[in-house]
Design a protein around this motif. Structure first.
Motif, PDB file in Angstrom:
ATOM      1  N   UNK A  77       0.774  -1.248   0.000  1.00 45.74           N
ATOM      2  CA  UNK A  77       0.000   0.000   0.000  1.00 45.74           C
ATOM      3  C   UNK A  77       0.802   1.294   0.000  1.00 45.74           C
ATOM      4  N   UNK A  78       2.051   1.246   0.414  1.00 48.02           N
ATOM      5  CA  UNK A  78       2.802   2.488   0.571  1.00 48.02           C
ATOM      6  C   UNK A  78       3.965   2.557  -0.396  1.00 48.02           C
ATOM      7  N   UNK A  79       4.270   3.792  -0.798  1.00 51.42           N
ATOM      8  CA  UNK A  79       5.504   4.049  -1.532  1.00 51.42           C
ATOM      9  C   UNK A  79       6.599   4.242  -0.501  1.00 51.42           C
ATOM     10  N   UNK A  80       7.831   3.932  -0.887  1.00 51.02           N
ATOM     11  CA  UNK A  80       8.948   4.082   0.034  1.00 51.02           C
ATOM     12  C   UNK A  80       9.075   5.542   0.456  1.00 51.02           C
ATOM     13  N   UNK A  81       8.954   5.799   1.749  1.00 50.57           N
ATOM     14  CA  UNK A  81       9.112   7.144   2.285  1.00 50.57           C
ATOM     15  C   UNK A  81       7.807   7.891   2.500  1.00 50.57           C
ATOM     16  N   UNK A  82       6.688   7.459   1.930  1.00 50.60           N
ATOM     17  CA  UNK A  82       5.393   8.124   2.117  1.00 50.60           C
ATOM     18  C   UNK A  82       4.869   7.839   3.514  1.00 50.60           C
ATOM     19  N   UNK A  83       4.431   8.874   4.247  1.00 43.96           N
ATOM     20  CA  UNK A  83       3.959   8.684   5.616  1.00 43.96           C
ATOM     21  C   UNK A  83       2.455   8.906   5.720  1.00 43.96           C
ATOM     22  N   UNK A  84       1.828   8.163   6.633  1.00 41.85           N
ATOM     23  CA  UNK A  84       0.419   8.329   6.964  1.00 41.85           C
ATOM     24  C   UNK A  84       0.320   8.430   8.485  1.00 41.85           C
ATOM     25  N   UNK A  85      -0.049   9.608   9.010  1.00 41.64           N
ATOM     26  CA  UNK A  85      -0.117   9.758  10.472  1.00 41.64           C
ATOM     27  C   UNK A  85      -1.254   8.928  11.066  1.00 41.64           C
ATOM     28  N   UNK A  86      -0.977   8.265  12.213  1.00 37.62           N
ATOM     29  CA  UNK A  86      -2.034   7.562  12.927  1.00 37.62           C
ATOM     30  C   UNK A  86      -2.201   8.095  14.346  1.00 37.62           C
ATOM     31  N   UNK A  87      -1.156   8.618  14.925  1.00 41.62           N
ATOM     32  CA  UNK A  87      -1.184   9.311  16.212  1.00 41.62           C
ATOM     33  C   UNK A  87      -0.234  10.496  16.096  1.00 41.62           C
ATOM     34  N   UNK A  88      -0.297  11.447  17.035  1.00 41.97           N
ATOM     35  CA  UNK A  88       0.601  12.608  16.917  1.00 41.97           C
ATOM     36  C   UNK A  88       2.080  12.253  16.830  1.00 41.97           C
ATOM     37  N   UNK A  89       2.481  11.124  17.376  1.00 40.29           N
ATOM     38  CA  UNK A  89       3.900  10.761  17.384  1.00 40.29           C
ATOM     39  C   UNK A  89       4.194   9.461  16.645  1.00 40.29           C
ATOM     40  N   UNK A  90       3.184   8.866  15.995  1.00 38.90           N
ATOM     41  CA  UNK A  90       3.378   7.622  15.247  1.00 38.90           C
ATOM     42  C   UNK A  90       2.803   7.773  13.844  1.00 38.90           C
ATOM     43  N   UNK A  91       3.628   7.449  12.855  1.00 41.50           N
ATOM     44  CA  UNK A  91       3.192   7.457  11.457  1.00 41.50           C
ATOM     45  C   UNK A  91       3.430   6.079  10.857  1.00 41.50           C
ATOM     46  N   UNK A  92       2.586   5.714   9.896  1.00 41.36           N
ATOM     47  CA  UNK A  92       2.842   4.523   9.091  1.00 41.36           C
ATOM     48  C   UNK A  92       3.688   4.944   7.906  1.00 41.36           C
ATOM     49  N   UNK A  93       4.684   4.152   7.591  1.00 41.51           N
ATOM     50  CA  UNK A  93       5.614   4.484   6.511  1.00 41.51           C
ATOM     51  C   UNK A  93       6.208   3.175   5.994  1.00 41.51           C
ATOM     52  N   UNK A  94       6.643   3.164   4.774  1.00 43.11           N
ATOM     53  CA  UNK A  94       7.380   2.018   4.257  1.00 43.11           C
ATOM     54  C   UNK A  94       8.847   2.388   4.196  1.00 43.11           C
ATOM     55  N   UNK A  95       9.651   1.636   4.933  1.00 38.64           N
ATOM     56  CA  UNK A  95      11.100   1.828   4.877  1.00 38.64           C
ATOM     57  C   UNK A  95      11.735   0.469   4.635  1.00 38.64           C
ATOM     58  N   UNK A  96      12.455   0.358   3.559  1.00 42.05           N
ATOM     59  CA  UNK A  96      13.120  -0.900   3.213  1.00 42.05           C
ATOM     60  C   UNK A  96      14.539  -0.861   3.766  1.00 42.05           C
ATOM     61  N   UNK A  97      14.728  -1.530   4.886  1.00 37.51           N
ATOM     62  CA  UNK A  97      16.014  -1.520   5.581  1.00 37.51           C
ATOM     63  C   UNK A  97      16.894  -2.641   5.013  1.00 37.51           C
ATOM     64  N   UNK A  98      17.954  -2.287   4.281  1.00 40.61           N
ATOM     65  CA  UNK A  98      18.787  -3.313   3.650  1.00 40.61           C
ATOM     66  C   UNK A  98      19.776  -3.980   4.596  1.00 40.61           C
ATOM     67  N   UNK A  99      19.943  -3.424   5.783  1.00 42.69           N
ATOM     68  CA  UNK A  99      20.944  -3.969   6.694  1.00 42.69           C
ATOM     69  C   UNK A  99      20.352  -4.305   8.039  1.00 42.69           C
ATOM     70  N   UNK A 100      21.065  -3.902   9.089  1.00 37.46           N
ATOM     71  CA  UNK A 100      20.587  -4.137  10.444  1.00 37.46           C
ATOM     72  C   UNK A 100      20.208  -2.797  11.044  1.00 37.46           C
TER      73      UNK A 100
END
Length: 181
Positions: A30-53
């Motif tokens: 559902x998300x593009x890499x880096x696009x954010x959707x706020x759900x709470x004032x301090x929490x957003x949904x986002x797609x981040x593809x972490x290639x490492x640790x």
């Protein structure tokens, strides 16, 4: 911790692991890499593809996979020692195993770890990371009043080896004995 609480904790950890896997698939779909959707004032949904640790430190997936599998085997081995007596430690270890396994599967299937919760616009994590941290916290919380408990968990005395250690010892003894026949 009594047996019903242990069972509820185990089921809860499995449920959180499944929710995490579903959230990772949802974020990828559902998300593009880096696009954010706020759900709470301090929490957003986002797609981040972490290639490492942690902190995107780039380490090749084969090295991460081998290290993760080794850690999982170590934890299974050590959790097999106190599971009848120290349920809190076993629950903590189980949370770490579920979180590590989820992240490992994600790396092997997608080539990266899917992070989807951005906290305070700075840190991006996933449910597996939360399970791992909660598992470590549970182990330290339980062993805080018993300084020997953590040492015994990490390096048990010989008659208390875990199931995997005993399996490897049996295999080694079998191989040694078969050479002498």
């Amino acid at each position: 911790m009594r047996k019903p609480a242990f069972i509820i904790g185990t089921i809860g950890i499995l449920a959180l692991g499944l929710i995490d896997w579903a959230m990772k698939q949802f974020a990828i779909a559902r998300f593009d890499d880096g696009h954010t959707t706020p759900i709470l004032p301090f929490i957003d949904l986002i797609l981040h593809k972490n290639p490492g640790i942690t902190f995107d430190i780039p380490i090749p997936i084969p090295i991460i996979a081998i290290a993760t599998i080794g850690i999982i085997f170590f934890l299974v081995d050590r959790a097999s020692i106190p599971y009848k007596t120290d349920h809190a430690v076993t629950i903590g270890v189980f949370a770490i195993i579920v979180g590590a396994t989820n992240n490992l599967i994600d790396r092997l299937v997608h080539g990266f770890t899917t992070d989807y919760l951005m906290l305070f616009n700075t840190s991006i994590i996933n449910g597996s990371d939360v399970l791992i941290v909660l598992g470590v916290a549970a182990i330290f919380w339980y062993t805080r009043n018993n300084p020997h408990a953590l040492r015994n968990f990490i390096q048990p005395s010989p008659p208390n080896y875990g199931v995997i250690s005993r399996l490897f010892s049996s295999i080694i003894r079998f191989v040694r004995n078969s050479r002498h026949r």
